[in-house]
Design an enzyme around this catalytic site. Structure first.
Site, PDB file in Angstrom:
ATOM      1  N   ASP A 156      -5.107  -7.612  -6.984  1.00 54.40           N
ATOM      2  CA  ASP A 156      -4.921  -8.691  -5.637  1.00 54.40           C
ATOM      3  C   ASP A 156      -5.918  -9.605  -5.333  1.00 54.40           C
ATOM      4  OD1 ASP A 156      -3.738  -9.536  -3.359  1.00 54.40           O
ATOM      5  OD2 ASP A 156      -4.637  -7.708  -2.226  1.00 54.40           O
ATOM      6  N   ASP A 162     -15.023  -4.663  -6.659  1.00 52.25           N
ATOM      7  CA  ASP A 162     -15.307  -5.920  -5.568  1.00 52.25           C
ATOM      8  C   ASP A 162     -16.305  -6.484  -5.847  1.00 52.25           C
ATOM      9  OD1 ASP A 162     -13.091  -7.162  -3.341  1.00 52.25           O
ATOM     10  OD2 ASP A 162     -15.164  -7.787  -3.239  1.00 52.25           O
ATOM     11  N   SER A 163     -16.498  -7.673  -5.933  1.00 47.90           N
ATOM     12  CA  SER A 163     -17.986  -8.465  -6.078  1.00 47.90           C
ATOM     13  C   SER A 163     -18.591  -8.152  -4.575  1.00 47.90           C
ATOM     14  CB  SER A 163     -17.702  -9.840  -6.283  1.00 47.90           C
ATOM     15  OG  SER A 163     -16.921 -10.548  -5.317  1.00 47.90           O
ATOM     16  N   PHE A 199     -10.253  -6.389  -7.143  1.00 50.51           N
ATOM     17  CA  PHE A 199     -10.283  -7.034  -6.112  1.00 50.51           C
ATOM     18  C   PHE A 199     -10.042  -6.183  -4.764  1.00 50.51           C
ATOM     19  CE2 PHE A 199      -9.052  -9.675  -9.482  1.00 50.51           C
ATOM     20  CZ  PHE A 199      -9.720 -10.702  -9.834  1.00 50.51           C
ATOM     21  N   ARG A 224       0.839  -1.198  -0.093  1.00 48.76           N
ATOM     22  CA  ARG A 224       0.188   0.027   0.030  1.00 48.76           C
ATOM     23  C   ARG A 224       0.944   1.372  -0.132  1.00 48.76           C
ATOM     24  NH1 ARG A 224      -3.764  -3.190   3.087  1.00 48.76           N
ATOM     25  NH2 ARG A 224      -2.502  -3.080   4.941  1.00 48.76           N
ATOM     26  N   CYS A 243      -1.563 -14.769  -3.646  1.00 48.82           N
ATOM     27  CA  CYS A 243      -1.424 -15.127  -2.494  1.00 48.82           C
ATOM     28  C   CYS A 243      -1.572 -16.650  -2.238  1.00 48.82           C
ATOM     29  CB  CYS A 243      -2.482 -14.365  -1.340  1.00 48.82           C
ATOM     30  SG  CYS A 243      -3.963 -14.601  -1.966  1.00 48.82           S
TER      31      CYS A 243
HETATM   32  N1  SAH Z   1      -7.023  -6.338  -2.167  1.00 54.52           N
HETATM   33  C1  SAH Z   1      -7.690  -6.480  -0.975  1.00 54.52           C
HETATM   34  C2  SAH Z   1      -7.744  -7.823  -0.618  1.00 54.52           C
HETATM   35  C3  SAH Z   1      -8.409  -8.747  -1.509  1.00 54.52           C
HETATM   36  S1  SAH Z   1      -9.183 -10.138  -1.217  1.00 54.52           S
HETATM   37  C4  SAH Z   1      -7.055  -5.528   0.082  1.00 54.52           C
HETATM   38  O1  SAH Z   1      -5.855  -5.055  -0.002  1.00 54.52           O
HETATM   39  O2  SAH Z   1      -7.804  -5.345   1.176  1.00 54.52           O
HETATM   40  C5  SAH Z   1      -9.938 -10.858  -2.342  1.00 54.52           C
HETATM   41  C6  SAH Z   1     -11.199  -9.952  -2.708  1.00 54.52           C
HETATM   42  O3  SAH Z   1     -11.821 -10.466  -4.188  1.00 54.52           O
HETATM   43  C7  SAH Z   1     -12.455 -10.117  -1.865  1.00 54.52           C
HETATM   44  O4  SAH Z   1     -12.986  -8.756  -1.240  1.00 54.52           O
HETATM   45  C8  SAH Z   1     -13.283 -10.842  -2.836  1.00 54.52           C
HETATM   46  O5  SAH Z   1     -14.945 -10.280  -2.400  1.00 54.52           O
HETATM   47  C9  SAH Z   1     -13.051 -10.136  -3.986  1.00 54.52           C
HETATM   48  N2  SAH Z   1     -13.500 -11.110  -5.382  1.00 54.52           N
HETATM   49  C10 SAH Z   1     -13.359 -12.584  -5.571  1.00 54.52           C
HETATM   50  N3  SAH Z   1     -13.630 -12.807  -6.679  1.00 54.52           N
HETATM   51  C11 SAH Z   1     -14.040 -11.557  -7.336  1.00 54.52           C
HETATM   52  C12 SAH Z   1     -14.466 -11.244  -8.736  1.00 54.52           C
HETATM   53  N4  SAH Z   1     -14.348 -12.286  -9.785  1.00 54.52           N
HETATM   54  N5  SAH Z   1     -14.537 -10.126  -9.037  1.00 54.52           N
HETATM   55  C13 SAH Z   1     -14.724  -9.299  -8.108  1.00 54.52           C
HETATM   56  N6  SAH Z   1     -14.295  -9.315  -6.959  1.00 54.52           N
HETATM   57  C14 SAH Z   1     -13.909 -10.665  -6.506  1.00 54.52           C
END
Ligand code: SAH
Length: 395
Positions: A299, A250-251, A228, A212, A339
């Site tokens: 991510d 995000d979803s 994400f 970050r 990850c």
């Molecule tokens: N980058 C974030 C952590 C990501 S965790 C941070 O730094 O805080 C992964 C995230 O992806 C979750 O919030 C989940 O809701 C989302 N997710 C999973 N599959 C997805 C998709 N196909 N499209 C959009 N979001 C998705």
């Protein structure tokens, strides 16, 4: 504490313990002498009866025991446990200058197999993922409270790993009340709200702290796309550092709601677009609309929970990086992460290189990215490494 049993290994199986790898697989055990209960301390010896380690017994798991100490005179009693917890906390003390969200104990890497402890201000969150630490929960919580002075400890023991240990899933307050509201934390000057009861992991992606900050350093005046985004950690870091605008996808509607609250909390006025939807679809839409960005973060969730998922996972990582590279302005930057522990640093680099080739762009790797120093990797337990990323410049 007196050990109740001895675990004798099969001939030739002492090598991994001699190399200080902490896991003893069921197949390496010749016999168990005595009747240890789950989590009991056992003395591990080789076929020649020579001492190898003190370990915690996990009768239900294929990892039949986890070594706590490799020194015969160092018996892991409560005083030992307390000292080890205190040392782990002390190693992170300097991080309090930057943040009050810190991983205080990271399992095997801190020689406390199966124990995860995160600190969010005055709130600790504990994950007891193996029979050994589960059986010693009282001593562990006492040690944590003594080492940190924290008044609240909440347990969020991850269900999947406890199942492998034959342990029921457990959540609840171990000290103080169950947190009813999100915990406020400040990292590098940015405020976040962490829901330790319902949030992902223990509530926040502490492991991305340095990344970050890296993004923030690049963000001034830039158009940022954060894929994400969860509760928007990367976006808020970039916007607080003067990004011109951020698009975050995000979803999860709940995660985006938290992100918006945090935006207000940080008095961010620059345009922030919180988009609920599927990242793969959104990237296609941006391409079709001719949208371009200066900085893109990818991510995603863990695509490869195990090696069986590697093929599908690497295809998804490649597809994402490819789509992102096509949306980058010349001289733009991509931070792309995996990850999945099953995807090695080398493999991930190859996958992203494949995306660069298919995107028909030139790109440089400026930096390799990893989890922060409060998520260290033990030199004798490299399996603990999971988060990896690349900072690329599109030429
Ligand atoms: N980058 C974030 C952590 C990501 S965790 C941070 O730094 O805080 C992964 C995230 O992806 C979750 O919030 C989940 O809701 C989302 N997710 C999973 N599959 C997805 C998709 N196909 N499209 C959009 N979001 C998705």
């Amino acid at each position: 504490m007196t050990p109740v049993a001895t675990l004798e290994l099969r001939p030739g199986k002492e090598r991994s313990l001699q190399r200080r790898h902490p896991w003893i697989y069921a197949g390496a055990v010749a016999r168990v002498i005595g009747r240890p209960a789950p989590g009991d301390l056992v003395r591990v010896v080789g076929a020649d009866q020579r001492f190898l380690a003190w370990a915690a017994f996990s009768p239900e798991s294929t990892i039949r025991a986890r070594a706590w100490s490799f020194l015969e005179h160092e018996i892991p009693d409560d005083a030992w446990l307390s000292a080890r917890v205190a040392a782990s906390v002390a190693r992170r003390a300097h991080l309090t200058r930057r943040t009050d969200a810190i991983r205080l104990v990271f399992g095997e890497a801190d020689s406390l197999p199966g124990l995860i402890v995160d600190r969010y201000a005055d709130q600790l969150v504990v994950q007891l993922m193996a029979a050994g630490v589960d059986a010693r929960r009282e001593a562990i919580v006492d040690a944590l409270v003594t080492a940190t002075g924290a008044s609240r400890v909440y347990e969020r023991s991850d269900a999947a790993s406890r199942q492998r240990e034959g342990l029921p899933s457990r959540e609840g307050a171990l000290r103080g009340a169950v947190p009813v509201a999100a915990v406020d934390i400040i990292e590098d000057g940015v405020r976040y709200q962490v829901d330790v009861v319902r949030g992902h992991k223990t509530g926040f992606y502490i492991d991305q702290r340095d990344n970050r900050r890296r993004l923030a350093q690049l963000a001034a005046g830039k158009r940022v796309l954060n894929c994400f985004c969860y509760t928007g950690g990367f976006s808020l870091a970039a916007l607080s550092a003067g990004a011109a605008a951020a698009w975050s996808i995000d979803s999860s509607a709940e995660a985006l709601a938290v992100a918006k609250t945090q935006q207000a909390l940080n008095s961010i006025d620059s345009p922030a677009h919180w988009i609920q939807g599927d990242v793969f679809d959104a990237l296609k839409r941006f391409a079709a609309d001719g949208q371009r960005f200066d900085l893109i973060v990818l991510d995603p969730p863990k695509f490869a929970p195990s090696v069986q998922h590697l093929d599908r996972a690497t295809r998804a990582y490649k597809q994402l990086s490819l789509a992102a590279l096509r949306l980058l302005e010349p001289d733009g930057r991509l931070l792309t992460f995996s990850c999945s522990g099953a995807v090695s640093v080398d493999l991930f680099q190859k996958v992203v290189a494949g995306a660069v080739i298919d995107a028909r762009v030139d790109a440089q790797m400026l930096e390799r990215l990893a989890a922060g120093e409060d998520h260290p990797v033990s030199m004798t337990h490299p399996e603990g490494e999971y988060l990896k990323g690349l900072l690329l410049a599109r030429l």
